[in-house]
Design an enzyme around this catalytic site. Structure first.
Site, PDB file in Angstrom:
ATOM      1  N   HIS A  54      16.848  19.013  10.439  1.00 24.73           N
ATOM      2  CA  HIS A  54      18.037  18.168  10.680  1.00 24.73           C
ATOM      3  C   HIS A  54      17.969  17.063   9.621  1.00 24.73           C
ATOM      4  O   HIS A  54      17.300  16.043   9.818  1.00 24.73           O
ATOM      5  CB  HIS A  54      17.954  17.616  12.107  1.00 24.73           C
ATOM      6  CG  HIS A  54      19.058  16.713  12.528  1.00 24.73           C
ATOM      7  ND1 HIS A  54      20.082  17.129  13.374  1.00 24.73           N
ATOM      8  CD2 HIS A  54      19.322  15.409  12.257  1.00 24.73           C
ATOM      9  CE1 HIS A  54      20.907  16.119  13.605  1.00 24.73           C
ATOM     10  NE2 HIS A  54      20.460  15.046  12.937  1.00 24.73           N
ATOM     11  N   HIS A  65      19.506  14.293   7.245  1.00 22.43           N
ATOM     12  CA  HIS A  65      20.599  13.402   6.829  1.00 22.43           C
ATOM     13  C   HIS A  65      20.514  13.252   5.306  1.00 22.43           C
ATOM     14  O   HIS A  65      19.448  13.392   4.704  1.00 22.43           O
ATOM     15  CB  HIS A  65      20.487  12.063   7.553  1.00 22.43           C
ATOM     16  CG  HIS A  65      20.972  12.150   8.979  1.00 22.43           C
ATOM     17  ND1 HIS A  65      22.216  11.730   9.372  1.00 22.43           N
ATOM     18  CD2 HIS A  65      20.389  12.653  10.099  1.00 22.43           C
ATOM     19  CE1 HIS A  65      22.380  11.955  10.668  1.00 22.43           C
ATOM     20  NE2 HIS A  65      21.279  12.515  11.140  1.00 22.43           N
ATOM     21  N   ASN A  72      24.905  13.870   8.085  1.00 19.26           N
ATOM     22  CA  ASN A  72      24.022  15.022   7.869  1.00 19.26           C
ATOM     23  C   ASN A  72      24.431  15.715   6.584  1.00 19.26           C
ATOM     24  O   ASN A  72      25.530  15.530   6.078  1.00 19.26           O
ATOM     25  CB  ASN A  72      24.239  16.048   8.979  1.00 19.26           C
ATOM     26  CG  ASN A  72      23.323  15.796  10.126  1.00 19.26           C
ATOM     27  OD1 ASN A  72      23.673  15.025  10.987  1.00 19.26           O
ATOM     28  ND2 ASN A  72      22.174  16.412  10.128  1.00 19.26           N
ATOM     29  N   CYS A  95      23.773   7.549  12.032  1.00 23.26           N
ATOM     30  CA  CYS A  95      23.150   7.302  13.337  1.00 23.26           C
ATOM     31  C   CYS A  95      23.383   5.847  13.696  1.00 23.26           C
ATOM     32  O   CYS A  95      23.058   4.955  12.914  1.00 23.26           O
ATOM     33  CB  CYS A  95      21.648   7.607  13.295  1.00 23.26           C
ATOM     34  SG  CYS A  95      20.855   7.211  14.866  1.00 23.26           S
TER      35      CYS A  95
HETATM   36  P1  HMG Z   1      19.545   2.517  29.984  1.00 23.74           P
HETATM   37  O1  HMG Z   1      20.485   1.351  29.982  1.00 23.74           O
HETATM   38  O2  HMG Z   1      18.116   2.266  29.727  1.00 23.74           O
HETATM   39  O3  HMG Z   1      19.709   3.355  31.339  1.00 23.74           O
HETATM   40  O4  HMG Z   1      20.101   3.574  28.918  1.00 23.74           O
HETATM   41  P2  HMG Z   1      19.323   3.008  32.806  1.00 23.74           P
HETATM   42  O5  HMG Z   1      18.713   4.237  33.357  1.00 23.74           O
HETATM   43  O6  HMG Z   1      18.544   1.715  32.877  1.00 23.74           O
HETATM   44  O7  HMG Z   1      20.729   2.761  33.521  1.00 23.74           O
HETATM   45  C1  HMG Z   1      21.555   1.642  33.222  1.00 23.74           C
HETATM   46  C2  HMG Z   1      23.009   1.998  33.528  1.00 23.74           C
HETATM   47  O8  HMG Z   1      23.416   3.036  32.644  1.00 23.74           O
HETATM   48  C3  HMG Z   1      23.239   2.526  34.956  1.00 23.74           C
HETATM   49  O9  HMG Z   1      24.531   2.139  35.327  1.00 23.74           O
HETATM   50  C4  HMG Z   1      23.237   4.019  34.762  1.00 23.74           C
HETATM   51  O10 HMG Z   1      23.982   4.698  35.747  1.00 23.74           O
HETATM   52  C5  HMG Z   1      23.902   4.151  33.404  1.00 23.74           C
HETATM   53  P3  HMG Z   1      24.782   0.915  36.354  1.00 23.74           P
HETATM   54  O11 HMG Z   1      23.995   1.264  37.584  1.00 23.74           O
HETATM   55  O12 HMG Z   1      24.237  -0.294  35.651  1.00 23.74           O
HETATM   56  O13 HMG Z   1      26.260   0.899  36.497  1.00 23.74           O
HETATM   57  N1  HMG Z   1      23.509   5.379  32.708  1.00 23.74           N
HETATM   58  C6  HMG Z   1      24.370   6.274  32.194  1.00 23.74           C
HETATM   59  N2  HMG Z   1      25.709   6.329  32.135  1.00 23.74           N
HETATM   60  C7  HMG Z   1      26.266   7.413  31.553  1.00 23.74           C
HETATM   61  N3  HMG Z   1      25.535   8.425  31.023  1.00 23.74           N
HETATM   62  C8  HMG Z   1      24.199   8.415  31.043  1.00 23.74           C
HETATM   63  C9  HMG Z   1      23.572   7.300  31.649  1.00 23.74           C
HETATM   64  N4  HMG Z   1      22.280   6.974  31.844  1.00 23.74           N
HETATM   65  C10 HMG Z   1      22.257   5.810  32.477  1.00 23.74           C
HETATM   66  N5  HMG Z   1      23.499   9.413  30.513  1.00 23.74           N
HETATM   67  C11 HMG Z   1      20.303   5.637  27.765  1.00 23.74           C
HETATM   68  C12 HMG Z   1      19.391   4.731  28.591  1.00 23.74           C
HETATM   69  C13 HMG Z   1      19.459   6.712  27.129  1.00 23.74           C
HETATM   70  C14 HMG Z   1      21.348   6.236  28.670  1.00 23.74           C
HETATM   71  C15 HMG Z   1      20.983   4.773  26.684  1.00 23.74           C
HETATM   72  O14 HMG Z   1      19.989   4.177  25.929  1.00 23.74           O
HETATM   73  C16 HMG Z   1      21.894   5.566  25.771  1.00 23.74           C
HETATM   74  O15 HMG Z   1      22.922   6.080  26.198  1.00 23.74           O
HETATM   75  N6  HMG Z   1      21.555   5.610  24.477  1.00 23.74           N
HETATM   76  C17 HMG Z   1      22.381   6.304  23.478  1.00 23.74           C
HETATM   77  C18 HMG Z   1      21.515   7.067  22.566  1.00 23.74           C
HETATM   78  C19 HMG Z   1      22.331   7.843  21.580  1.00 23.74           C
HETATM   79  O16 HMG Z   1      23.303   8.482  21.941  1.00 23.74           O
HETATM   80  N7  HMG Z   1      21.929   7.780  20.302  1.00 23.74           N
HETATM   81  C20 HMG Z   1      22.564   8.559  19.274  1.00 23.74           C
HETATM   82  C21 HMG Z   1      22.248  10.007  19.390  1.00 23.74           C
HETATM   83  S1  HMG Z   1      20.599  10.427  18.870  1.00 23.74           S
HETATM   84  C22 HMG Z   1      20.780  10.751  17.170  1.00 23.74           C
HETATM   85  O17 HMG Z   1      21.835  10.558  16.631  1.00 23.74           O
HETATM   86  C23 HMG Z   1      19.612  11.355  16.457  1.00 23.74           C
HETATM   87  C24 HMG Z   1      19.751  12.855  16.219  1.00 23.74           C
HETATM   88  O18 HMG Z   1      20.935  13.157  15.531  1.00 23.74           O
HETATM   89  C25 HMG Z   1      18.539  13.384  15.412  1.00 23.74           C
HETATM   90  C26 HMG Z   1      18.261  12.563  14.133  1.00 23.74           C
HETATM   91  O19 HMG Z   1      19.165  12.414  13.302  1.00 23.74           O
HETATM   92  O20 HMG Z   1      17.142  12.122  14.010  1.00 23.74           O
HETATM   93  C27 HMG Z   1      19.788  13.634  17.545  1.00 23.74           C
HETATM   94 MG    MG Z   2      21.198  13.016  13.374  1.00 22.62          MG
END
Ligand code: HMG
Ligand code: MG
Length: 314
Positions: A220, A222, A262, A253
């Site tokens: 993967h 970028h 990417n 990201c």
């Molecule tokens: P958090 O705040 O630590 O979660 O987030 P929590 O468990 O403490 O919960 C807090 C609140 O969030 C709660 O709501 C949960 O219900 C809600 P409240 O009770 O306060 O109303 N919640 C959610 N809501 C919707 N969907 C969920 C969810 N989980 C909890 N799934 C979490 C932790 C991981 C969810 C947060 O940090 C997050 O969403 N992060 C986003 C990460 C992301 O999308 N990053 C980009 C993608 S990764 C990437 O691009 C890399 C990759 O391409 C590979 C590379 O290039 O290396 C894959």
């Molecule tokens: Mg990526």
């Protein structure tokens, strides 16, 4: 279309005859758009066009917190609007059980859990340590597998971390091995900020492949520093046959400032086809898809092959 073939037999190791391309543009690409959220019908149309261009694995959504990644907030609606093709696997990111529940309800075929090889990136990306993330993924993988879904794993920052600098290959190997142990059929190795050069990529893969069979690894890459194609070629020579890419090079990201998209899927397909490697991608159709989405987003097409072929009758 120009033919630029190069016999795999002249390479140091005979290359695969077929490569699986995982199209991540609708997720990894669009998650990074800074404007208002793209309408679900626009995303679904893009996904349908990608399927029509021969992509068989498309990451279409992310069931993450909408406050963290607002562009992915309409993921469920996107899945509703897609015209499903039997030969296509539609996948989504699921960081925890809440994400998995939403993904199952939306009807995905496959989910992906995403960990990191550095503590700082893990904290910034998923608000928890590496160990906590892996702990959260255990039940996600189990429930997903019980529900008949395939589970993929990611390891981010496999060479460099934007916060900590160079990353130890043994950290990558450790996280990758744990993802496989919990049931991931494949682990995609993310050069998240695109700083890796082929030698460093090879060094990392040589260590990781002592713990995870190379057939279960994916690349993967970028393209921030223009190294992605060179890195793919190195990984191909190392025996990896699955690569992620993003139509028109969309993306970046949100937790890695300055990271660009990417590797463009058009550039990947052009190189692989030139090596006589089959992908199932209809490059001429894909080039039109890449130009359409670039025009729609008002950005320059991030694919060199796309730009070049667009200037010709393809
Ligand atoms: P958090 O705040 O630590 O979660 O987030 P929590 O468990 O403490 O919960 C807090 C609140 O969030 C709660 O709501 C949960 O219900 C809600 P409240 O009770 O306060 O109303 N919640 C959610 N809501 C919707 N969907 C969920 C969810 N989980 C909890 N799934 C979490 C932790 C991981 C969810 C947060 O940090 C997050 O969403 N992060 C986003 C990460 C992301 O999308 N990053 C980009 C993608 S990764 C990437 O691009 C890399 C990759 O391409 C590979 C590379 O290039 O290396 C894959
Ligand atoms: Mg990526």
């Amino acid at each position: 279309m120009p033919l630029n073939t190069y016999s795999p037999s002249t390479m140091t190791r005979s290359l695969a005859k077929h490569v699986k391309v995982v199209e991540v543009g609708p997720r990894d690409g669009l998650q990074n758009e800074s404007g208002p959220m793209l309408h679900a019908s626009v995303k679904a149309n893009l996904i349908d066009q990608l399927a029509a261009a021969g992509l068989t694995h498309i990451e279409v959504a992310a069931f993450v917190h909408p406050k963290w990644v607002p562009q992915m907030a309409n993921s469920a609606q996107v899945l509703q609007l897609i015209t499903r093709h039997k030969h296509v696997s539609y996948s989504a990111l699921t960081p925890n059980m809440k994400g998995l529940e939403r993904a199952i309800e939306a009807g995905v075929d496959e989910v992906a859990v995403f960990g990191a090889a550095s503590e700082s990136f893990s904290q910034r990306n998923t608000n928890c340590s590496i160990a906590q993330a892996l702990e959260r993924f255990e039940p996600v993988a189990k429930v997903a597998l019980d529900a008949g879904l395939k589970v993929r794993g990611y390891v981010s920052v496999v060479v460099d971390c934007p916060y900590e600098g160079p990353v130890s290959p043994s950290m990558v190997a450790d996280v990758a091995e744990q993802l496989i142990d919990m049931g991931c059929y494949e682990v995609s190795l993310g050069d998240t900020i695109g700083t890796a050069t082929p030698g460093r990529m090879l060094e990392m893969v040589n260590v990781v492949s002592q713990h995870v069979p190379v057939g279960q690894l994916a690349g993967h890459c970028h393209n921030t520093y223009g190294q992605a194609l060179a890195n793919v070629l190195m990984l191909l020579e190392a025996g990896i046959t699955t690569f992620d890419s993003s139509v028109a090079g969309l993306g970046g990201c949100p937790y890695a400032k300055g990271a660009s998209g990417n590797l463009a899927t058009e550039d990947l397909a052009y190189m692989l086809h030139g090596l006589g490697i089959k992908t199932g991608i209809h490059l001429d159709r894909l080039v039109r898809v890449g130009q359409n989405i670039s025009d729609l987003l008002g950005r320059t097409n991030g694919s060199n092959a796309g730009q070049a072929l667009n200037g010709q009758a393809c």
